[in-house]
Design a protein around this motif. Structure first.
Motif, PDB file in Angstrom:
ATOM      1  N   PRO A 212     -18.551   0.750   1.090  1.00 31.72           N
ATOM      2  CA  PRO A 212     -18.349   1.718   0.813  1.00 31.72           C
ATOM      3  C   PRO A 212     -18.459   3.128   1.578  1.00 31.72           C
ATOM      4  CG  PRO A 212     -20.758   0.728  -0.476  1.00 31.72           C
ATOM      5  CD  PRO A 212     -19.622  -0.473  -0.197  1.00 31.72           C
ATOM      6  N   ALA A 213     -19.243   2.745   2.715  1.00 25.97           N
ATOM      7  CA  ALA A 213     -19.240   3.439   3.602  1.00 25.97           C
ATOM      8  C   ALA A 213     -17.833   3.445   4.556  1.00 25.97           C
ATOM      9  CB  ALA A 213     -20.378   3.080   5.126  1.00 25.97           C
ATOM     10  N   GLY A 214     -16.707   2.844   4.215  1.00 24.74           N
ATOM     11  CA  GLY A 214     -16.003   2.328   5.202  1.00 24.74           C
ATOM     12  C   GLY A 214     -15.270   3.485   5.234  1.00 24.74           C
ATOM     13  N   SER A 215     -13.834   3.798   5.540  1.00 21.73           N
ATOM     14  CA  SER A 215     -12.661   4.178   5.976  1.00 21.73           C
ATOM     15  C   SER A 215     -11.096   3.455   5.472  1.00 21.73           C
ATOM     16  CB  SER A 215     -12.812   5.321   6.507  1.00 21.73           C
ATOM     17  OG  SER A 215     -11.465   6.627   6.349  1.00 21.73           O
ATOM     18  N   TYR A 216     -10.864   3.530   4.560  1.00 16.39           N
ATOM     19  CA  TYR A 216      -9.523   2.858   4.162  1.00 16.39           C
ATOM     20  C   TYR A 216      -8.324   3.553   4.399  1.00 16.39           C
ATOM     21  CZ  TYR A 216     -13.146  -0.697   3.692  1.00 16.39           C
ATOM     22  OH  TYR A 216     -14.089  -1.826   3.546  1.00 16.39           O
ATOM     23  N   PRO A 217      -6.937   2.855   4.644  1.00 11.13           N
ATOM     24  CA  PRO A 217      -5.927   3.567   3.831  1.00 11.13           C
ATOM     25  C   PRO A 217      -5.295   2.700   2.164  1.00 11.13           C
ATOM     26  CG  PRO A 217      -5.320   1.449   4.527  1.00 11.13           C
ATOM     27  CD  PRO A 217      -6.602   1.473   5.133  1.00 11.13           C
ATOM     28  N   ALA A 218      -4.803   3.594   1.773  1.00 14.58           N
ATOM     29  CA  ALA A 218      -4.362   3.705  -0.275  1.00 14.58           C
ATOM     30  C   ALA A 218      -3.263   4.108  -0.546  1.00 14.58           C
ATOM     31  CB  ALA A 218      -5.223   4.176  -0.317  1.00 14.58           C
ATOM     32  N   ILE A 219      -2.865   3.195  -1.472  1.00 15.85           N
ATOM     33  CA  ILE A 219      -1.922   2.844  -1.854  1.00 15.85           C
ATOM     34  C   ILE A 219      -2.049   3.369  -3.840  1.00 15.85           C
ATOM     35  CG2 ILE A 219       0.810   1.432  -2.460  1.00 15.85           C
ATOM     36  CD1 ILE A 219      -0.418   1.909   0.657  1.00 15.85           C
ATOM     37  N   VAL A 220      -0.570   4.333  -4.106  1.00 15.75           N
ATOM     38  CA  VAL A 220      -0.553   4.704  -5.519  1.00 15.75           C
ATOM     39  C   VAL A 220       0.574   3.735  -5.938  1.00 15.75           C
ATOM     40  CG1 VAL A 220       0.248   5.638  -6.864  1.00 15.75           C
ATOM     41  CG2 VAL A 220      -1.161   6.839  -5.025  1.00 15.75           C
ATOM     42  N   VAL A 221       0.238   2.569  -6.858  1.00 19.42           N
ATOM     43  CA  VAL A 221       1.376   2.426  -7.631  1.00 19.42           C
ATOM     44  C   VAL A 221       1.604   1.994  -8.790  1.00 19.42           C
ATOM     45  CG1 VAL A 221       1.815  -0.418  -8.280  1.00 19.42           C
ATOM     46  CG2 VAL A 221       0.116  -0.031  -6.700  1.00 19.42           C
ATOM     47  N   ALA A 222       3.330   2.217  -8.752  1.00 23.14           N
ATOM     48  CA  ALA A 222       3.094   3.019 -10.014  1.00 23.14           C
ATOM     49  C   ALA A 222       4.555   1.625 -10.930  1.00 23.14           C
ATOM     50  CB  ALA A 222       4.200   3.654  -9.906  1.00 23.14           C
ATOM     51  N   HIS A 223       4.259   1.580 -11.924  1.00 23.02           N
ATOM     52  CA  HIS A 223       4.797   0.879 -13.122  1.00 23.02           C
ATOM     53  C   HIS A 223       6.049   1.181 -13.394  1.00 23.02           C
ATOM     54  CE1 HIS A 223       3.581   3.013 -16.845  1.00 23.02           C
ATOM     55  NE2 HIS A 223       2.579   2.844 -16.732  1.00 23.02           N
ATOM     56  N   PRO A 224       6.569  -0.044 -14.013  1.00 25.42           N
ATOM     57  CA  PRO A 224       8.412  -0.013 -14.419  1.00 25.42           C
ATOM     58  C   PRO A 224       7.248   1.154 -15.547  1.00 25.42           C
ATOM     59  CG  PRO A 224       7.683  -1.715 -13.921  1.00 25.42           C
ATOM     60  CD  PRO A 224       6.391  -1.363 -13.694  1.00 25.42           C
ATOM     61  N   ALA A 225       9.078   1.740 -16.059  1.00 22.37           N
ATOM     62  CA  ALA A 225       9.584   2.242 -17.773  1.00 22.37           C
ATOM     63  C   ALA A 225       8.906   1.688 -19.125  1.00 22.37           C
ATOM     64  CB  ALA A 225      10.290   2.955 -18.218  1.00 22.37           C
ATOM     65  N   GLY A 226       8.086   1.373 -19.540  1.00 19.35           N
ATOM     66  CA  GLY A 226       7.898   0.584 -20.559  1.00 19.35           C
ATOM     67  C   GLY A 226       6.281  -0.276 -20.300  1.00 19.35           C
ATOM     68  N   GLY A 227       6.274   0.153 -18.978  1.00 16.52           N
ATOM     69  CA  GLY A 227       5.079  -1.434 -18.050  1.00 16.52           C
ATOM     70  C   GLY A 227       4.112  -1.316 -18.653  1.00 16.52           C
ATOM     71  N   VAL A 228       2.684  -1.424 -18.241  1.00 14.68           N
ATOM     72  CA  VAL A 228       1.640  -0.745 -17.821  1.00 14.68           C
ATOM     73  C   VAL A 228       0.426  -1.515 -16.864  1.00 14.68           C
ATOM     74  CG1 VAL A 228       0.389  -0.296 -20.476  1.00 14.68           C
ATOM     75  CG2 VAL A 228       0.093  -2.665 -19.833  1.00 14.68           C
ATOM     76  N   LYS A 229      -0.475  -1.343 -16.573  1.00 19.16           N
ATOM     77  CA  LYS A 229      -1.599  -1.289 -15.763  1.00 19.16           C
ATOM     78  C   LYS A 229      -1.908  -2.658 -15.479  1.00 19.16           C
ATOM     79  CE  LYS A 229      -5.723   0.481 -16.311  1.00 19.16           C
ATOM     80  NZ  LYS A 229      -5.452   0.205 -18.378  1.00 19.16           N
ATOM     81  N   GLU A 230      -1.665  -3.801 -16.648  1.00 15.75           N
ATOM     82  CA  GLU A 230      -1.855  -5.284 -16.465  1.00 15.75           C
ATOM     83  C   GLU A 230      -0.697  -5.883 -16.005  1.00 15.75           C
ATOM     84  OE1 GLU A 230      -5.005  -2.888 -18.903  1.00 15.75           O
ATOM     85  OE2 GLU A 230      -3.009  -2.430 -18.714  1.00 15.75           O
ATOM     86  N   GLN A 231       0.513  -5.257 -15.592  1.00 16.80           N
ATOM     87  CA  GLN A 231       0.968  -5.815 -15.173  1.00 16.80           C
ATOM     88  C   GLN A 231       2.169  -6.427 -14.258  1.00 16.80           C
ATOM     89  OE1 GLN A 231       3.956  -4.023 -18.504  1.00 16.80           O
ATOM     90  NE2 GLN A 231       3.356  -6.521 -19.878  1.00 16.80           N
ATOM     91  N   THR A 232       3.120  -5.810 -13.798  1.00 15.08           N
ATOM     92  CA  THR A 232       3.069  -6.128 -11.793  1.00 15.08           C
ATOM     93  C   THR A 232       2.622  -5.214 -11.329  1.00 15.08           C
ATOM     94  OG1 THR A 232       5.661  -6.063 -10.846  1.00 15.08           O
ATOM     95  CG2 THR A 232       5.452  -4.264 -12.230  1.00 15.08           C
ATOM     96  N   ALA A 233       2.076  -4.172 -11.975  1.00 17.00           N
ATOM     97  CA  ALA A 233       1.713  -2.901 -11.122  1.00 17.00           C
ATOM     98  C   ALA A 233       0.729  -3.110 -10.255  1.00 17.00           C
ATOM     99  CB  ALA A 233       1.518  -1.501 -11.559  1.00 17.00           C
ATOM    100  N   GLY A 234      -0.383  -4.022 -11.279  1.00 15.21           N
ATOM    101  CA  GLY A 234      -1.351  -4.469 -10.948  1.00 15.21           C
ATOM    102  C   GLY A 234      -1.578  -5.767 -10.321  1.00 15.21           C
ATOM    103  N   LEU A 235      -0.350  -6.865 -10.563  1.00 12.49           N
ATOM    104  CA  LEU A 235       0.042  -7.449  -9.251  1.00 12.49           C
ATOM    105  C   LEU A 235      -0.096  -6.569  -8.353  1.00 12.49           C
ATOM    106  CD1 LEU A 235       0.193 -10.732  -8.588  1.00 12.49           C
ATOM    107  CD2 LEU A 235       2.801  -9.948  -9.590  1.00 12.49           C
ATOM    108  N   TYR A 236       1.287  -5.957  -7.582  1.00 12.04           N
ATOM    109  CA  TYR A 236       1.354  -5.787  -6.065  1.00 12.04           C
ATOM    110  C   TYR A 236      -0.477  -4.978  -5.942  1.00 12.04           C
ATOM    111  CZ  TYR A 236       6.504  -6.694  -5.624  1.00 12.04           C
ATOM    112  OH  TYR A 236       7.383  -7.076  -6.192  1.00 12.04           O
ATOM    113  N   ALA A 237      -0.942  -4.134  -6.612  1.00  7.95           N
ATOM    114  CA  ALA A 237      -2.261  -3.296  -6.137  1.00  7.95           C
ATOM    115  C   ALA A 237      -2.738  -4.862  -5.730  1.00  7.95           C
ATOM    116  CB  ALA A 237      -2.986  -3.136  -7.630  1.00  7.95           C
ATOM    117  N   GLY A 238      -3.370  -6.089  -7.108  1.00  3.21           N
ATOM    118  CA  GLY A 238      -4.319  -6.654  -6.435  1.00  3.21           C
ATOM    119  C   GLY A 238      -3.589  -7.450  -5.334  1.00  3.21           C
ATOM    120  N   ARG A 239      -2.252  -7.660  -5.224  1.00  2.00           N
ATOM    121  CA  ARG A 239      -1.679  -8.153  -3.223  1.00  2.00           C
ATOM    122  C   ARG A 239      -2.290  -7.289  -2.281  1.00  2.00           C
ATOM    123  NH1 ARG A 239       1.744 -12.169  -3.076  1.00  2.00           N
ATOM    124  NH2 ARG A 239       0.997 -12.534  -1.050  1.00  2.00           N
TER     125      ARG A 239
END
Length: 331
Positions: free
Chosen positions: A53-80
């Motif tokens: 938490p004391a570090g400084s990181y790059p960050a990525i916003v991951v947007a899901h497909p229409a009709g999707g939710v964060k627990e599906q492919t967007a969450g997979l890519y965010a985790g990766r």
């Protein structure tokens, strides 16, 4: 801070990443944040395994497909992406999943674009995120929405799309892009009649994002979409495969995620798509029109949905995105 229940694993029988969390080593937090007009969005913030938490990181916003939710492919890519050392935020869109906004199940392209900006606002509020090193990655319609957001929000320094889909153009021209834009006029006539009926007390009309039934006439991408969203492959209780037809289509019909992309997109862009995807024309059009530093990766044999959870295609997209973001989000 809570730890999710798992690392995405390959399924030996289905040959796809499991969408069940089975012990991910990186930390994930549930977060909420507001949009400009105070809709509250709910997201999952994925943090690297060695997060400080004391570090400084790059960050990525991951947007899901229409009709999707964060627990599906967007969450997979965010985790990766978190595995690669990025802070990654996947949030439910306005009117979708656990996020706020009424009426629910509205597909509003302009709100979806604002969601991306709101996610950047949130990431910039975090002490451990470097506010000058924020990127975005969008999948399917989330790809189109992130293009539009990145064009007008230059806090986003680099953009990647996976199986990109320009929501308005795709609805007007159909999946393969074979119809003229004017084909939408007849649908707008029906939408107008339905809105009149609803104003007089009729029940709101809904339409499915993907076919609820498939047969020999269903194209390959839509068969795979049905399998992804409506079977145990990735079905999730927070998404109902429906959108409010009348109110949504009137917003979608005139939307063009790529409008002015030639002039307003100045950030580098990575575009990944499959050679067998019926939606490939969105990615090739985007590549041909963009004038900023750009790279198009067409993966041989890949379909639209392959990039949602099939390991060889997700792995390839992440393998392209990781050095792209490392290079373009470097200090």
């Amino acid at each position: 801070m809570s730890r999710p229940s798992g690392r995405y694993l390959r399924s030996t029988s289905r040959h796809q990443y499991s969408h069940r969390h089975l012990g991910m080593e990186q930390t994930m937090q549930s977060v909420t944040f507001p949009t400009d007009d105070q809709r509250m969005l709910t997201g999952n913030l994925h943090l690297p395994e060695d997060f400080d938490p004391a570090g400084s990181y790059p960050a990525i916003v991951v947007a899901h497909p229409a009709g999707g939710v964060k627990e599906q492919t967007a969450g997979l890519y965010a985790g990766r992406l978190a595995e690669q050392g990025f802070i990654a935020l996947a949030a439910d869109a306005s009117y979708q999943g656990e996020s706020g906004g009424a009426p629910h199940f509205l597909e509003d392209p302009y709100a979806r674009v604002e969601d991306v900006r709101a996610a950047v606002d949130y990431l910039q509020s975090l002490d451990y995120v470097d506010a000058e090193r924020i990127g975005a990655l969008g999948i399917c319609a989330g790809g189109g929405y992130t293009v539009n957001a990145t064009m007008t929000d230059h806090r986003i320094k680099a953009l990647a799309t996976v199986s990109a889909f320009n929501m308005g153009t795709g609805f007007r021209r159909d999946w393969y892009g074979l119809n003229p834009d004017s084909a939408a006029a007849a649908v707008l006539d029906e939408a107008a009649k339905q809105r009149t009926a609803e104003a007089q007390g009729a029940e709101p009309a809904t339409a499915p994002y993907v076919p609820t039934e498939i047969d020999e006439n269903t194209n390959r991408d839509m068969r795979e979409a049905h399998e992804y969203y409506l079977t145990s492959r990735a079905q999730h209780p927070n998404t109902k495969n429906q959108f409010l037809f009348t109110r949504s289509f009137s917003k979608i019909a005139a939307f063009d995620a790529f409008h002015l992309v030639e002039d307003l997109l100045t950030q580098p862009i990575l575009i990944v798509a499959g050679s067998e995807a019926g939606s490939l024309w969105h990615s090739t059009e985007l590549y041909s029109r963009a004038r900023s530093p750009k790279k198009l990766v067409v993966v041989d044999g890949g379909t639209h949905m392959d990039f949602y959870d099939i390991p060889q295609y997700v792995d390839r997209a992440v393998a392209e995105a990781t050095p792209f973001f490392n290079e373009n989000l470097a200090r």
